[in-house]
Design a protein around this motif. Structure first.
Motif, short mmCIF file in Angstrom:
data_model
loop_
_atom_site.label_atom_id
_atom_site.label_comp_id
_atom_site.label_asym_id
_atom_site.label_seq_id
_atom_site.Cartn_x
_atom_site.Cartn_y
_atom_site.Cartn_z
N ASN A 67 0.83 -1.21 0.00
CA ASN A 67 0.00 0.00 0.00
C ASN A 67 0.86 1.26 0.00
O ASN A 67 0.51 2.27 -0.62
CB ASN A 67 -0.93 0.00 1.21
CG ASN A 67 -2.01 -1.07 1.12
OD1 ASN A 67 -2.26 -1.61 0.04
ND2 ASN A 67 -2.64 -1.39 2.23
N PHE A 68 1.99 1.20 0.71
CA PHE A 68 2.90 2.36 0.72
C PHE A 68 3.48 2.57 -0.68
O PHE A 68 3.58 3.72 -1.14
CB PHE A 68 4.03 2.12 1.73
CG PHE A 68 5.05 3.23 1.78
CD1 PHE A 68 4.70 4.48 2.28
CD2 PHE A 68 6.34 3.02 1.32
CE1 PHE A 68 5.65 5.51 2.34
CE2 PHE A 68 7.28 4.04 1.37
CZ PHE A 68 6.94 5.29 1.87
N ALA A 71 0.88 4.18 -2.81
CA ALA A 71 0.63 5.58 -2.46
C ALA A 71 1.78 6.50 -2.85
O ALA A 71 1.57 7.68 -3.16
CB ALA A 71 0.38 5.70 -0.96
N THR A 72 3.02 5.98 -2.84
CA THR A 72 4.19 6.83 -3.02
C THR A 72 5.09 6.46 -4.19
O THR A 72 5.93 7.26 -4.59
CB THR A 72 5.06 6.80 -1.75
OG1 THR A 72 5.57 5.47 -1.57
CG2 THR A 72 4.25 7.21 -0.52
N GLY A 73 4.95 5.25 -4.71
CA GLY A 73 5.84 4.76 -5.74
C GLY A 73 7.14 4.19 -5.20
O GLY A 73 8.01 3.77 -5.97
N VAL A 74 7.28 4.13 -3.87
CA VAL A 74 8.52 3.67 -3.25
C VAL A 74 8.46 2.17 -3.00
O VAL A 74 7.54 1.66 -2.36
CB VAL A 74 8.78 4.41 -1.92
CG1 VAL A 74 10.00 3.82 -1.21
CG2 VAL A 74 8.99 5.90 -2.19
N ASP A 75 9.46 1.46 -3.51
CA ASP A 75 9.60 0.02 -3.33
C ASP A 75 10.28 -0.25 -1.99
O ASP A 75 11.38 0.26 -1.75
CB ASP A 75 10.49 -0.54 -4.43
CG ASP A 75 9.82 -1.68 -5.17
OD1 ASP A 75 8.97 -2.35 -4.57
OD2 ASP A 75 10.18 -1.89 -6.34
N VAL A 76 9.67 -1.07 -1.12
CA VAL A 76 10.24 -1.36 0.19
C VAL A 76 10.83 -2.77 0.22
O VAL A 76 10.16 -3.74 -0.14
CB VAL A 76 9.20 -1.23 1.31
CG1 VAL A 76 9.84 -1.53 2.67
CG2 VAL A 76 8.59 0.18 1.31
N THR A 77 12.09 -2.87 0.62
CA THR A 77 12.72 -4.15 0.89
C THR A 77 12.78 -4.32 2.40
O THR A 77 13.32 -3.46 3.10
CB THR A 77 14.15 -4.19 0.32
OG1 THR A 77 14.08 -4.04 -1.09
CG2 THR A 77 14.84 -5.51 0.67
N MET A 78 12.23 -5.41 2.93
CA MET A 78 12.22 -5.63 4.38
C MET A 78 13.07 -6.83 4.75
O MET A 78 12.87 -7.93 4.25
CB MET A 78 10.79 -5.84 4.89
CG MET A 78 10.72 -5.99 6.42
SD MET A 78 9.03 -6.02 7.08
CE MET A 78 8.48 -7.65 6.50
N ASP A 79 14.04 -6.61 5.62
CA ASP A 79 14.82 -7.68 6.23
C ASP A 79 14.38 -7.83 7.67
O ASP A 79 13.89 -6.87 8.29
CB ASP A 79 16.32 -7.37 6.19
CG ASP A 79 16.89 -7.40 4.78
OD1 ASP A 79 16.16 -7.78 3.85
OD2 ASP A 79 18.07 -7.04 4.62
#
Length: 368
Positions: A67-68, A71-79
């Motif tokens: 969803n982020f 909303a923002t176009g930002v790709d999130v990588t989560m470790d």
């Protein structure tokens, strides 16, 4: 969605890592290295459309990251990491490329003193207004210069009602009594154990002396034969499986177990206890600090935090989000203990002189 239905979908924040046997390296969704290459989309703020997030297991909403991005176009990588010690060690030699991290309160203080955290620009965090004022000017980070509150927890006694002679109201049953010999579980974290013993002895968790540590060490060694297990934040599972009947555990974990088994309950002892809070921070050297501020502000949005809370079911300091949750969550006295009980609880401060003494003494206790 009702609280009971929510609980069926959730697990503790360390569960996946423990189940997979993942240790210090954590687990990566997408892979930090793979997502750190230059040349991607550039945002209006001048940064790449990327963000690297270092978080506890099962500690985000199911769709929050997608969803982020929408909303923002930002790709999130989560470790993922499974202890504050692992988190701290990861940054001792410098930031390996993360933008947002989730340390607990005493580690916010420890990382601040080690110059590991970036001061927050509150003008970029308008959703700070949704946070309960009680969680803003906290001792471990006055006026929230380096952190924003994500969740909070309090330690207490979880127990099986049918196995105790009466509801335990004192740390004595865990720390200073043979009544439940062989049916007790302690936490495996040295600082927490010594500070809680200090509470039992009528002291502040932040006022222990080397002499107190020596006294508590003797008490622990005396009580140790009655203790079945030192657990890694899974005391609720020991109760559910019937391995133990009285455990030291966090309120959020116990609230989950109580939905699964009506014979389980939780209490904050009359002597008081220790508060913990997990926090959103930006480490120094973050490659995308503007995106990091945008991400933290997004999480502080009432509806976003509501959906996160529906997944993780920990106490939220976000007043606006809490109001959107069902009554079965808002009015749960285990998730949100009464004010008179919380009044006797304190946040632990990081003490660089006492911490090694805690660890050395606890090592002797466990070897005794």
């Amino acid at each position: 969605m009702d609280f009971n239905e929510l609980i069926k979908q959730t697990r503790g924040r360390r569960s996946l890592l423990q189940a997979l046997g993942v240790a210090a390296v954590g687990i990566s969704f997408g892979g930090l290295a793979a997502c750190s290459k230059k040349g991607g989309k550039t945002l209006a703020n001048g940064e790449e459309a990327k963000l690297n997030f270092y978080n506890w297991d099962t500690y985000i909403g199911e769709n929050t990251l997608d969803n982020f991005k929408e909303a923002t176009g930002v790709d999130v990588t989560m470790d993922l990491f499974d202890s504050n010690d692992v988190l701290f060690a990861k940054f001792k030699a410098g930031n390996p490329g993360y933008d947002v991290i989730v340390p607990s309160n005493d580690f916010v203080e420890r990382m601040t003193k080690a110059d590991m955290l970036l001061p927050l620009d509150h003008s970029l965090l308008p959703n700070k207004k949704n946070i309960d004022p009680a969680y803003i000017n906290v001792e471990y980070d006055l006026q929230r210069k380096f952190s924003m509150p994500y969740t909070w927890l309090v330690t207490g006694i979880g127990y099986r009602k049918s196995k105790v002679s009466s509801p335990p109201d004192s740390w004595k049953v865990l720390f200073d009594s043979p009544e439940y010999a062989g049916r007790i579980a302690w936490l495996s974290e040295a600082g927490d154990m010594f500070r809680l013993y200090g509470k039992y002895l009528g002291k502040s968790v932040n006022a222990l002396t080397p002499a107190d540590i020596a006294t508590i060490e003797r008490m622990m060694i005396k009580q140790k034969p009655n203790v079945k297990k030192f657990h890694e934040d899974d005391g609720q599972d020991l109760l559910l499986k019937g391995d133990c009947d009285v455990v030291l555990e966090y309120n959020g974990d116990m609230a989950q177990a109580m939905v699964e088994d009506k014979d389980i309950d939780f209490v904050i002892p009359k002597e008081g206890s220790q508060l913990n809070s997990d926090n959103l921070c930006i480490p120094k050297g973050a490659p995308h600090p503007k995106n990091a501020h945008a991400f933290i502000n997004y999480i502080l949005d009432a509806n976003v935090d509501k959906h996160i809370t529906e997944t993780i079911l920990y106490p939220t300091p976000n007043t606006a989000a809490r109001k959107l949750m069902p009554d079965s969550y808002q009015n749960n006295p285990v998730i949100f203990p009464p004010a008179e009980a919380l009044a006797k609880c304190e946040y632990a401060r990081f003490d660089p002189e006492l911490q090694p003494l805690f660890e050395e003494a606890f090592t002797r206790v466990r070897a005794a």
